[in-house]
Design a protein around this motif. Sequence first.
Motif, short mmCIF file in Angstrom:
data_model
loop_
_atom_site.label_atom_id
_atom_site.label_comp_id
_atom_site.label_asym_id
_atom_site.label_seq_id
_atom_site.Cartn_x
_atom_site.Cartn_y
_atom_site.Cartn_z
N GLU A 187 -56.54 -2.89 12.50
CA GLU A 187 -55.16 -3.12 12.96
C GLU A 187 -55.04 -4.46 13.67
OE1 GLU A 187 -53.40 -0.93 16.30
OE2 GLU A 187 -55.39 -0.06 16.68
N SER A 188 -53.88 -5.07 13.53
CA SER A 188 -53.62 -6.37 14.15
C SER A 188 -53.36 -6.20 15.64
CB SER A 188 -52.41 -7.04 13.49
OG SER A 188 -52.66 -7.31 12.14
N TYR A 190 -52.89 -8.59 19.59
CA TYR A 190 -52.67 -9.86 20.28
C TYR A 190 -53.52 -9.86 21.54
CZ TYR A 190 -48.55 -9.97 17.29
OH TYR A 190 -47.71 -9.95 16.20
N LYS A 204 -53.69 -14.16 18.02
CA LYS A 204 -53.68 -12.96 17.19
C LYS A 204 -55.05 -12.71 16.61
CE LYS A 204 -50.77 -10.69 13.75
NZ LYS A 204 -49.57 -10.82 12.89
N ASN A 238 -51.46 -3.95 20.85
CA ASN A 238 -51.20 -3.63 19.43
C ASN A 238 -49.77 -4.03 19.05
OD1 ASN A 238 -49.50 -1.61 20.44
ND2 ASN A 238 -50.96 0.04 20.04
N GLU A 239 -49.41 -3.77 17.81
CA GLU A 239 -48.11 -4.17 17.29
C GLU A 239 -46.96 -3.44 17.98
OE1 GLU A 239 -47.38 -6.57 15.40
OE2 GLU A 239 -49.09 -7.05 14.12
#
Length: 280
Positions: A187-188, A190, A204, A238-239
């Motif tokens: 998972e992306s 930051y 990121k 997380n997003e």
Amino acid sequence: MQNGGYNMTDSDRDKLRRNDQNEKEEDFEPDEDFWLDEDEEDAEDGQPRPRTWIRKVIVWLIVAALGLNVLAFWPKVYSWEAIRFLIVSNTLSKDETLALYKDSIVTVSSGKSKGTGFQLEGGYIVTNHHVAGNGESLLVKSGLEETGVRAELSASAPSIDIAILKREATTEDFPSLKAAEDWTIGESVYVIGNPLFFNRIVNKGSIVGSTQLDGWDRPVLLIDAPIFGGNSGSPVINEDGDVVAVVFATQEVRRDGKREKYGLAVPMHEVTKLIEQLAD
């Protein structure tokens, strides 16, 4: 007295005496160049003046030494990788949501050390144990404050390198982040912190998995993102805008047959357990 048919009078004799004196004075009148020193006389002959070129050599040596010092210091502060993450941060910071996340980030300083912290709901500030130290002379400063304010050490867990701080006094309602205990590989995320000599830099990355460190009885997350000195205590967001982990170090790890540097982060469920103990 007669001279060639001309009778010289007393007046003529006086004039002759005066002319003789003037000629003698002119013979001994110093020329302007008489007062020049040896170096300047040499310069008139087209030769360089020794003291002038010596001064120039000394100046150039000083300039060269300063230049070498700058070149030696530059790689320690800046690198192409660091320049790239500054460019990425500038682009990401234009996102209004990420800009709001940055408002919850603080600089934590204790003596000569400096790191990152972030404010959670409930007013607690999370950072690393190695940043907060023994809690003496702690100052925290957000991007919304002109000067740092004192903070006290509420709890510390050296075994997982986590410290919980609380501002000693404040009338401000600072932005805060929420904690999340769930995460998934790939998972992306930051990472926002104060790397190098910069503040509130956002980059990121992604979660690549977990690893077990020597001497640790709990696994930590591996983060593929630019992590530098000063990022200690940075939140991994997380997003959805929730914090899933706290950065504390970097380590080279062998994956897929090659060694690469990853960020190490303490999962957020370890942090929430520590905060819950404060409430008991």
